[in-house]
Enzyme design. Structure first.
Site, PDB file in Angstrom:
ATOM      1  N   SER A 189       0.815  -1.144   0.263  1.00 53.63           N
ATOM      2  CA  SER A 189      -0.045   0.097   0.033  1.00 53.63           C
ATOM      3  C   SER A 189       0.749   1.299   0.008  1.00 53.63           C
ATOM      4  O   SER A 189       1.641   1.262  -0.840  1.00 53.63           O
ATOM      5  CB  SER A 189      -0.982  -0.081   1.295  1.00 53.63           C
ATOM      6  OG  SER A 189      -1.834   0.824   1.248  1.00 53.63           O
ATOM      7  N   ASP A 248      -8.981  -5.340  -5.394  1.00 57.30           N
ATOM      8  CA  ASP A 248      -8.269  -4.177  -4.611  1.00 57.30           C
ATOM      9  C   ASP A 248      -8.691  -2.875  -5.377  1.00 57.30           C
ATOM     10  O   ASP A 248      -7.729  -2.615  -6.553  1.00 57.30           O
ATOM     11  CB  ASP A 248      -6.817  -4.563  -4.204  1.00 57.30           C
ATOM     12  CG  ASP A 248      -6.353  -3.628  -3.268  1.00 57.30           C
ATOM     13  OD1 ASP A 248      -7.091  -2.584  -2.663  1.00 57.30           O
ATOM     14  OD2 ASP A 248      -5.155  -3.953  -2.907  1.00 57.30           O
ATOM     15  N   HIS A 298      -7.736  -5.753   0.284  1.00 55.39           N
ATOM     16  CA  HIS A 298      -6.383  -4.906   0.309  1.00 55.39           C
ATOM     17  C   HIS A 298      -5.348  -5.408   1.233  1.00 55.39           C
ATOM     18  O   HIS A 298      -4.508  -4.981   1.502  1.00 55.39           O
ATOM     19  CB  HIS A 298      -6.823  -3.496   0.466  1.00 55.39           C
ATOM     20  CG  HIS A 298      -5.548  -2.406   0.400  1.00 55.39           C
ATOM     21  ND1 HIS A 298      -4.696  -2.591  -0.476  1.00 55.39           N
ATOM     22  CD2 HIS A 298      -5.004  -1.574   1.427  1.00 55.39           C
ATOM     23  CE1 HIS A 298      -3.567  -1.741  -0.395  1.00 55.39           C
ATOM     24  NE2 HIS A 298      -3.795  -1.219   0.658  1.00 55.39           N
TER      25      HIS A 298
END
Length: 531
Positions: A336, A393, A448
């Site tokens: 991320s 995602d 995610h």
């Protein structure tokens, strides 16, 4: 002889009835007789069991090719010639076939030493490491996914996961925002010591926000730091691991977004210059703020995260160049926000170390970071980037969820627009629904989760293939920080937490918050480890 149920057969029968007048009345009729064989019973039972387990049906084994003359050869996927019905699990098959069943609830009960190990074998990759790190842009290694590459991706993903598992995010802790362990025992505490790396330095970052009190992570007055957070670490491969992987690997692992201030800064999507020598190179303002911010009044961020990591990389690379025993590689990983910081680190490292160091990035669920010129500059520097992405995602579609999607579809016309965000490198795309262990409900947060990424990588064979039946990584890890496993497995949701939520019973019988061991208390005066 195939197991089958025999077709019904008709047999002519007659019934003779004596009437009162003494005459006989004959009535003909057909009586159906069924022939049932033992193999037919087995087939029926097998079909019933298969229907109950169809949600957890995995593909059969897929053979691999081994490296030849130092070149990694891709997996060869053999399509089954038989129909799907012939591939159904049958009780008549040998015991070895039954042992290939996917996991069920009973597999998560400890029955002793017969349980399957969770670690895949690790071969010597010294002859092929450049191919595994993008020397040929992973041509032929991603679909189908080569087993050597799979294990390398999982290894770096677990290093990125360590930045979450060791992060203290207890708002009632005086050390909220720090790492719970010192760098000398981080890998031992998290079960990563077998990977053969040693942490040399912790990295801290600022996320400066002038906002309300709820932006603050800690809910108590006296804390170790009110402005800094532990953001990652630098590590280096040991001699033994360096022999296996064929070079001295310097690792940088970055944490993803956790604190409220980081979430807020992530939303600052305006492009900003990163390189004074080339004003056309621009990246997302929020990511750059976290990477570059510093404060002379801060205990841990008198220097920025950028300066901290570059200082340590410079020290390590110079040391190993003088030693001259092996080639040097720099591998940067993160999930991320950590994936975005990985690209920023790779850009600076490419400028600072233009020759003699192979630089690669392995990111998970990373957003777009910079513009077209940023991507072109990284390509010119020879930085190799592998982006691992789950199709469900949403984060990799950011920033510019709608605008960038439209522009990319019109790339023939808009290909040179420099104000549009661009992804960098090669993509390994997976579908969350390929795993028979994951729920089919749509969950943006769950898709995610880094542990789901690692679960899918470990089971990924090819875009059109099924989840591999002999995947080794523990499926229970998926629910460590989520609720994404199917209910049939009976794994608790969000199970990863400190015993008793961090409370201990002291010698007087009272439940209290423990203090930290002195060596685990963060210190701004700590020095990098010697190598």
């Amino acid at each position: 002889m195939e197991a089958k149920m025999a077709t019904p057969r008709g047999v002519a029968m007659k019934r003779v009835t004596m009437l009162r007048n003494g005459t006989k009345k004959t009535k003909w009729y057909w009586k159906l007789k069924f022939g049932i064989r033992l193999k037919a019973i087995r087939s029926a039972i097998s079909s019933s069991l298969h229907n109950q387990r169809r949600r957890l049906t995995c593909s059969t084994a897929i053979p691999t090719n081994t490296p030849v003359n130092g070149i990694v050869s891709p997996l060869v996927v053999h399509q089954s010639r038989s129909s799907s019905k012939k591939n159904e699990l049958r009780l008549a098959k040998p015991l070895a076939s039954l042992l290939r069943m996917p996991l069920r609830a009973a597999d998560f009960i400890d029955f002793g030493n017969h349980m399957t190990p969770t670690l895949s074998p690790r071969e010597n990759i010294s002859a092929v490491w450049r191919d595994l790190h993008g020397a040929s842009d992973w041509d032929g290694l991603l679909d189908p996914l080569h087993p050597f590459l799979r294990r390398e991706i999982v290894k770096y993903g677990e290093f990125a996961q360590a930045t979450y598992d060791a992060f203290d995010f207890d708002p009632l802790s005086e050390f909220c925002g720090s790492c719970r362990y010192n760098r000398h025992k981080l890998f031992n505490e998290l079960g990563l010591a077998q990977n053969g790396y040693k942490v040399t330095k912790y990295i801290y970052a600022l996320s400066p926000v002038d906002g309300p009190d709820w932006f603050e992570s800690s809910k108590i007055g006296e804390v170790w730091s009110r402005d800094s957070n532990w953001m990652g670490f630098v590590a280096v491969s040991t001699d033994e691991e360096s022999d296996r992987i064929g070079r001295r690997d310097i690792l940088v692992a970055w944490r993803g977004t956790v604190t409220p201030t980081e979430w807020y800064i992530d939303l600052k999507t305006k492009l900003k210059k990163i390189d004074r020598s080339d004003k056309k190179v621009k990246v997302q303002r929020g990511f750059l703020t976290i990477y570059k911010s510093k404060d002379e009044e801060s205990k841990f961020n008198k220097t920025s995260a950028s300066e901290q990591v570059m200082e340590e990389l410079n020290r390590l690379i110079n040391f190993f160049k003088e030693k001259g025993d092996r080639e040097i590689s720099l591998t940067i990983t993160g999930h991320s926000l950590g994936g975005a910081l990985s690209l920023l680190t790779a850009y600076e490292a490419g400028v600072l170390f233009p020759t003699g160091v192979h630089i690669s990035v392995v990111s998970f669920g990373a957003p777009r970071v910079g513009n077209l010129t940023f991507r072109e500059k990284l390509n010119e520097m020879g930085v190799k980037t592998l982006r691992v992405v789950i199709g469900q995602d949403i984060v990799p579609k950011l920033p510019g969820l709608f605008v960038n999607s439209i522009v990319n579809k019109l790339s023939l016309v808009t290909g040179k627009l420099n104000w549009v965000y661009r992804h960098v490198g090669k993509e390994l795309r997976m579908d969350m629904y390929m795993s028979p262990y994951l729920k089919r409900e749509s969950d943006m947060t769950g898709s995610h989760n880094l542990e789901i990424y690692l679960h899918l990588v470990d089971g990924f064979v090819s875009r059109k293939g099924k989840f591999r039946w002999n995947s080794r990584r523990d499926v229970a890890l998926v629910n460590k920080g989520s609720d994404m496993l199917v209910e049939e497995l009976r794994i608790p949701q969000f199970w990863y937490q400190l015993p008793h939520k961090g409370l201990i019973k002291n010698r007087f019988g009272r439940w209290v918050k423990p203090g930290r061991n002195p060596e685990d208390i963060p210190s701004p005066f700590s020095q990098p480890s010697h190598v």
